[in-house]
Write a protein that holds these residues in place. Structure first.
Motif, short mmCIF file in Angstrom:
data_model
loop_
_atom_site.label_atom_id
_atom_site.label_comp_id
_atom_site.label_asym_id
_atom_site.label_seq_id
_atom_site.Cartn_x
_atom_site.Cartn_y
_atom_site.Cartn_z
N LEU A 185 1.26 -1.12 0.10
CA LEU A 185 -0.02 0.22 -0.16
C LEU A 185 0.82 1.08 0.13
CD1 LEU A 185 -3.23 1.58 0.26
CD2 LEU A 185 -2.53 0.84 2.72
N LEU A 186 2.23 1.36 0.37
CA LEU A 186 2.65 2.73 0.76
C LEU A 186 3.69 2.66 -0.77
CD1 LEU A 186 4.45 2.17 4.85
CD2 LEU A 186 2.86 4.23 3.62
N LEU A 187 3.87 1.30 -1.20
CA LEU A 187 4.76 1.94 -2.61
C LEU A 187 4.22 1.96 -3.57
CD1 LEU A 187 7.52 1.18 -3.98
CD2 LEU A 187 6.29 -0.69 -4.46
N VAL A 188 2.33 1.79 -3.07
CA VAL A 188 1.45 2.44 -4.59
C VAL A 188 1.85 3.53 -3.92
CG1 VAL A 188 -0.62 2.11 -4.80
CG2 VAL A 188 0.29 0.43 -4.67
N LEU A 189 0.71 4.24 -2.64
CA LEU A 189 0.81 5.89 -2.55
C LEU A 189 2.25 6.48 -3.02
CD1 LEU A 189 -0.84 5.45 0.93
CD2 LEU A 189 -1.79 5.78 -1.24
N VAL A 190 3.45 6.10 -2.71
CA VAL A 190 4.41 7.03 -2.76
C VAL A 190 4.72 6.95 -4.97
CG1 VAL A 190 6.72 6.15 -3.52
CG2 VAL A 190 5.37 6.04 -1.40
N ALA A 191 4.00 5.40 -4.92
CA ALA A 191 4.25 6.10 -6.97
C ALA A 191 3.33 6.66 -7.51
CB ALA A 191 3.85 4.25 -7.80
N LEU A 192 2.18 6.89 -7.07
CA LEU A 192 1.50 8.19 -7.43
C LEU A 192 1.34 8.97 -6.50
CD1 LEU A 192 -1.90 6.59 -6.46
CD2 LEU A 192 -1.59 6.70 -8.61
N LEU A 193 2.61 9.91 -5.95
CA LEU A 193 2.26 10.64 -5.55
C LEU A 193 3.84 11.15 -6.93
CD1 LEU A 193 3.06 10.71 -1.45
CD2 LEU A 193 1.61 12.33 -2.96
N VAL A 194 5.03 10.14 -6.96
CA VAL A 194 5.33 10.46 -7.78
C VAL A 194 4.69 10.98 -9.28
CG1 VAL A 194 7.56 9.90 -9.17
CG2 VAL A 194 7.44 9.06 -6.24
N VAL A 195 3.92 10.38 -9.68
CA VAL A 195 3.47 10.92 -11.56
C VAL A 195 2.63 11.99 -10.42
CG1 VAL A 195 1.84 9.93 -12.58
CG2 VAL A 195 3.56 7.85 -11.68
N GLY A 196 2.07 12.00 -9.75
CA GLY A 196 1.75 13.02 -9.79
C GLY A 196 1.72 14.19 -9.16
N GLY A 197 3.34 14.24 -8.90
CA GLY A 197 4.13 15.30 -8.74
C GLY A 197 4.65 15.50 -10.02
N LEU A 198 5.26 14.37 -10.89
CA LEU A 198 5.58 14.78 -12.33
C LEU A 198 4.43 15.94 -13.07
CD1 LEU A 198 7.69 11.63 -12.55
CD2 LEU A 198 8.64 14.31 -12.67
N ALA A 199 3.27 15.15 -13.16
CA ALA A 199 2.24 15.95 -13.91
C ALA A 199 2.10 17.25 -13.73
CB ALA A 199 1.21 14.54 -13.90
N TYR A 200 2.16 17.58 -12.48
CA TYR A 200 2.24 18.41 -11.61
C TYR A 200 3.37 19.60 -12.61
CZ TYR A 200 1.33 22.69 -8.96
OH TYR A 200 1.45 24.18 -8.30
N VAL A 201 4.07 19.15 -12.31
CA VAL A 201 5.34 19.78 -12.80
C VAL A 201 5.30 20.08 -14.68
CG1 VAL A 201 7.76 19.90 -13.01
CG2 VAL A 201 7.13 19.31 -10.93
N VAL A 202 5.61 19.13 -14.89
CA VAL A 202 5.05 19.83 -16.52
C VAL A 202 3.94 19.85 -16.91
CG1 VAL A 202 4.78 18.07 -18.72
CG2 VAL A 202 6.24 17.00 -16.90
N HIS A 203 2.16 20.10 -16.14
CA HIS A 203 1.64 20.76 -16.37
C HIS A 203 1.92 22.55 -16.09
CE1 HIS A 203 -3.35 22.02 -16.73
NE2 HIS A 203 -2.93 23.14 -14.99
N ARG A 204 2.73 22.74 -15.47
CA ARG A 204 3.12 24.60 -14.52
C ARG A 204 3.68 25.21 -15.37
NH1 ARG A 204 -0.11 27.10 -11.63
NH2 ARG A 204 1.61 28.40 -11.06
N HIS A 205 3.99 23.92 -16.50
CA HIS A 205 5.45 24.08 -17.40
C HIS A 205 5.27 23.57 -18.15
CE1 HIS A 205 7.57 26.31 -14.27
NE2 HIS A 205 7.85 25.28 -13.42
N PRO A 206 4.92 23.83 -19.14
CA PRO A 206 4.46 23.26 -20.54
C PRO A 206 5.23 23.12 -21.57
CG PRO A 206 2.92 24.75 -20.06
CD PRO A 206 3.82 24.65 -19.05
N VAL A 207 6.09 23.61 -21.38
CA VAL A 207 7.94 23.56 -22.58
C VAL A 207 8.37 22.58 -22.25
CG1 VAL A 207 9.69 24.54 -23.05
CG2 VAL A 207 8.07 26.33 -21.98
#
Length: 58
Positions: free
Chosen positions: A10-32
């Motif tokens: 469960l903790l591994l799945v949560l960390v994976a979701l945080l990493v993927v969500g964090g990357l998506a957020y950073v790229v969303h804020r900087h579309p370049v």
């Protein structure tokens, strides 16, 4: 599977979701950088590949 194993999974799945969500957020804020969906999908694919290697070794 023991309760400790389920907790670790469960903790591994949560960390994976945080990493993927964090990357998506950073790229969303900087579309370049790239398209958000492609970065999140790529990160998820890398995490699944790493987990597959770990599972195959065990």
């Amino acid at each position: 599977m023991s309760s400790l194993g389920l907790l670790v999974l469960l903790l591994l799945v949560l960390v994976a979701l945080l990493v993927v969500g964090g990357l998506a957020y950073v790229v969303h804020r900087h579309p370049v950088l790239a398209t958000p969906l492609m970065v999140a999908t790529g990160a998820a694919a890398v995490l699944v590949a790493c987990l597959g290697v770990i599972a195959a070794v065990r």
